[in-house]
Design a protein around this motif. Sequence first.
Motif, PDB file in Angstrom:
ATOM      1  N   VAL A  59       8.091  -4.483  -7.858  1.00  0.00           N
ATOM      2  CA  VAL A  59       9.078  -3.562  -7.524  1.00  0.00           C
ATOM      3  C   VAL A  59       9.487  -3.674  -5.932  1.00  0.00           C
ATOM      4  O   VAL A  59       8.588  -3.699  -5.035  1.00  0.00           O
ATOM      5  CB  VAL A  59       8.828  -2.164  -7.611  1.00  0.00           C
ATOM      6  N   VAL A  60      10.634  -4.218  -5.833  1.00  0.00           N
ATOM      7  CA  VAL A  60      11.206  -4.462  -4.401  1.00  0.00           C
ATOM      8  C   VAL A  60      11.679  -3.019  -3.687  1.00  0.00           C
ATOM      9  O   VAL A  60      12.809  -2.630  -4.470  1.00  0.00           O
ATOM     10  CB  VAL A  60      11.729  -5.608  -4.192  1.00  0.00           C
ATOM     11  N   VAL A  61      11.625  -2.716  -2.682  1.00  0.00           N
ATOM     12  CA  VAL A  61      12.289  -1.589  -2.058  1.00  0.00           C
ATOM     13  C   VAL A  61      12.694  -2.101  -0.613  1.00  0.00           C
ATOM     14  O   VAL A  61      11.997  -2.511   0.039  1.00  0.00           O
ATOM     15  CB  VAL A  61      11.481  -0.189  -2.131  1.00  0.00           C
ATOM     16  N   HIS A  62      13.876  -1.806  -0.316  1.00  0.00           N
ATOM     17  CA  HIS A  62      14.397  -1.911   1.048  1.00  0.00           C
ATOM     18  C   HIS A  62      13.527  -1.722   2.179  1.00  0.00           C
ATOM     19  O   HIS A  62      13.084  -2.415   3.222  1.00  0.00           O
ATOM     20  CB  HIS A  62      15.782  -1.753   1.302  1.00  0.00           C
ATOM     21  N   GLU A  63      13.330  -0.140   2.163  1.00  0.00           N
ATOM     22  CA  GLU A  63      12.243   0.382   3.010  1.00  0.00           C
ATOM     23  C   GLU A  63      11.610   1.610   2.428  1.00  0.00           C
ATOM     24  O   GLU A  63      12.167   2.386   1.752  1.00  0.00           O
ATOM     25  CB  GLU A  63      13.088   0.566   4.406  1.00  0.00           C
ATOM     26  N   ILE A  64      10.638   2.096   3.246  1.00  0.00           N
ATOM     27  CA  ILE A  64       9.812   3.130   2.869  1.00  0.00           C
ATOM     28  C   ILE A  64      10.595   4.378   2.414  1.00  0.00           C
ATOM     29  O   ILE A  64      10.433   4.803   1.453  1.00  0.00           O
ATOM     30  CB  ILE A  64       8.538   3.336   3.387  1.00  0.00           C
ATOM     31  N   SER A  65      11.394   4.577   3.204  1.00  0.00           N
ATOM     32  CA  SER A  65      12.105   5.977   3.180  1.00  0.00           C
ATOM     33  C   SER A  65      13.382   5.827   2.223  1.00  0.00           C
ATOM     34  O   SER A  65      13.582   6.995   1.501  1.00  0.00           O
ATOM     35  CB  SER A  65      13.126   6.361   4.293  1.00  0.00           C
ATOM     36  N   PHE A  90       7.727  -3.397   0.107  1.00  0.00           N
ATOM     37  CA  PHE A  90       8.724  -2.768   1.155  1.00  0.00           C
ATOM     38  C   PHE A  90       9.021  -4.156   1.972  1.00  0.00           C
ATOM     39  O   PHE A  90       8.336  -4.424   2.788  1.00  0.00           O
ATOM     40  CB  PHE A  90       8.073  -1.561   1.806  1.00  0.00           C
ATOM     41  N   ILE A  91      10.462  -4.389   1.786  1.00  0.00           N
ATOM     42  CA  ILE A  91      11.064  -5.522   2.577  1.00  0.00           C
ATOM     43  C   ILE A  91      11.165  -5.228   4.231  1.00  0.00           C
ATOM     44  O   ILE A  91      10.568  -5.965   5.052  1.00  0.00           O
ATOM     45  CB  ILE A  91      12.640  -5.814   2.164  1.00  0.00           C
ATOM     46  N   LYS A  92      11.617  -3.909   4.710  1.00  0.00           N
ATOM     47  CA  LYS A  92      11.591  -3.920   6.118  1.00  0.00           C
ATOM     48  C   LYS A  92      10.440  -3.736   6.952  1.00  0.00           C
ATOM     49  O   LYS A  92      10.294  -4.148   8.005  1.00  0.00           O
ATOM     50  CB  LYS A  92      12.624  -2.642   6.412  1.00  0.00           C
ATOM     51  N   GLU A  93       9.509  -3.179   6.276  1.00  0.00           N
ATOM     52  CA  GLU A  93       8.142  -2.837   6.736  1.00  0.00           C
ATOM     53  C   GLU A  93       7.193  -4.163   6.476  1.00  0.00           C
ATOM     54  O   GLU A  93       6.152  -4.131   7.151  1.00  0.00           O
ATOM     55  CB  GLU A  93       7.523  -1.782   6.285  1.00  0.00           C
ATOM     56  N   SER A  94       7.495  -5.028   5.702  1.00  0.00           N
ATOM     57  CA  SER A  94       6.698  -6.369   5.379  1.00  0.00           C
ATOM     58  C   SER A  94       5.479  -5.866   4.807  1.00  0.00           C
ATOM     59  O   SER A  94       4.437  -6.371   5.365  1.00  0.00           O
ATOM     60  CB  SER A  94       6.618  -7.168   6.782  1.00  0.00           C
ATOM     61  N   MET A  95       5.417  -4.764   3.903  1.00  0.00           N
ATOM     62  CA  MET A  95       3.984  -4.442   3.350  1.00  0.00           C
ATOM     63  C   MET A  95       4.179  -4.588   1.896  1.00  0.00           C
ATOM     64  O   MET A  95       5.447  -4.167   1.236  1.00  0.00           O
ATOM     65  CB  MET A  95       4.018  -2.977   3.580  1.00  0.00           C
ATOM     66  N   THR A  96       3.088  -5.064   1.135  1.00  0.00           N
ATOM     67  CA  THR A  96       3.114  -4.963  -0.287  1.00  0.00           C
ATOM     68  C   THR A  96       1.705  -4.468  -0.658  1.00  0.00           C
ATOM     69  O   THR A  96       0.700  -4.591   0.125  1.00  0.00           O
ATOM     70  CB  THR A  96       2.910  -6.474  -0.373  1.00  0.00           C
ATOM     71  N   PHE A  97       1.910  -3.737  -1.550  1.00  0.00           N
ATOM     72  CA  PHE A  97       0.787  -3.111  -2.327  1.00  0.00           C
ATOM     73  C   PHE A  97       0.498  -3.690  -3.662  1.00  0.00           C
ATOM     74  O   PHE A  97       1.545  -3.735  -4.534  1.00  0.00           O
ATOM     75  CB  PHE A  97       1.155  -1.566  -2.252  1.00  0.00           C
ATOM     76  N   MET A 108      -3.326   3.101   5.407  1.00  0.00           N
ATOM     77  CA  MET A 108      -2.956   3.928   6.465  1.00  0.00           C
ATOM     78  C   MET A 108      -1.586   3.838   7.254  1.00  0.00           C
ATOM     79  O   MET A 108      -1.017   4.991   7.490  1.00  0.00           O
ATOM     80  CB  MET A 108      -4.079   3.604   7.749  1.00  0.00           C
ATOM     81  N   LEU A 109      -1.156   2.710   7.304  1.00  0.00           N
ATOM     82  CA  LEU A 109       0.287   2.366   7.645  1.00  0.00           C
ATOM     83  C   LEU A 109       1.277   3.126   6.811  1.00  0.00           C
ATOM     84  O   LEU A 109       2.224   3.691   7.168  1.00  0.00           O
ATOM     85  CB  LEU A 109       0.686   1.141   8.065  1.00  0.00           C
ATOM     86  N   LEU A 110       1.132   2.972   5.631  1.00  0.00           N
ATOM     87  CA  LEU A 110       2.111   3.667   4.678  1.00  0.00           C
ATOM     88  C   LEU A 110       2.038   5.039   4.966  1.00  0.00           C
ATOM     89  O   LEU A 110       3.129   5.909   5.000  1.00  0.00           O
ATOM     90  CB  LEU A 110       1.655   3.212   3.083  1.00  0.00           C
ATOM     91  N   THR A 111       0.689   5.763   4.899  1.00  0.00           N
ATOM     92  CA  THR A 111       0.792   7.164   5.299  1.00  0.00           C
ATOM     93  C   THR A 111       1.452   7.545   6.563  1.00  0.00           C
ATOM     94  O   THR A 111       2.015   8.531   6.551  1.00  0.00           O
ATOM     95  CB  THR A 111      -0.667   7.597   5.314  1.00  0.00           C
ATOM     96  N   ILE A 112       1.082   6.862   7.605  1.00  0.00           N
ATOM     97  CA  ILE A 112       1.726   6.865   8.807  1.00  0.00           C
ATOM     98  C   ILE A 112       3.429   7.016   8.867  1.00  0.00           C
ATOM     99  O   ILE A 112       4.054   7.959   9.170  1.00  0.00           O
ATOM    100  CB  ILE A 112       1.170   6.245  10.033  1.00  0.00           C
ATOM    101  N   ILE A 113       4.068   5.830   8.349  1.00  0.00           N
ATOM    102  CA  ILE A 113       5.218   5.715   8.389  1.00  0.00           C
ATOM    103  C   ILE A 113       5.865   6.639   7.431  1.00  0.00           C
ATOM    104  O   ILE A 113       7.029   7.367   7.306  1.00  0.00           O
ATOM    105  CB  ILE A 113       5.518   4.314   7.853  1.00  0.00           C
TER     106      ILE A 113
END
Length: 185
Positions: A59-65, A90-97, A108-113
């Motif tokens: 699942v690809v999402v532009h950004e966390i929000s 998440f594309i904008k944050e360059s994060m993958t889970f 931790m970064l996901l929680t903070i963002i």
Amino acid sequence: MATGQTIGYLRVSTAGQNSARQLDGIALDQVFEDKCSGSTTDRPQLTAMLKHARSGDTVVVHEISRLARNTADLLDLVKRLTGKGVTVSFIKESMTFAAGKDNPMNTMLLTIIGAISAFELSMINERRAEGQAKARAEGKHMGRTAKLTADQIAAIKQRAVTESKTALADEYGVSRATLYSVLKT
């Protein structure tokens, strides 16, 4: 990357907003798009995407929000998807889970963002409420423009006793529901 489908999830807050930029240029097998607030997980296309996504999909999402504006909902959605074997990117944050690949730093970064996103939303709402209160205090009109003037309302009330409500609504260019609403006041 996973061998399943690449699923895009898009969300904008209102029907007037455009989601075209969100996953532009990314090859997607399936796209789910909501045009509603991210403050709740009760979104038709989010629900459909959660049902559709299978083990091996991404699942690809532009950004966390775009996925959630609430930290608890965000963490829950990512956990639900990865628990099914779905990778979330998440594309904008360059994060993958991904399932089975817990990365404490990413969590931790996901929680903070997510918390920052929720804070940002509450600040936007607070500023909007302050602006509306100030405008009201200055006597500015808020909301839709009234369809009928005070003189028209008085005339309608007087004439409605003996004349057809439908004819009056037509004459004044309002719906019968508006006319009946005026008569109740």
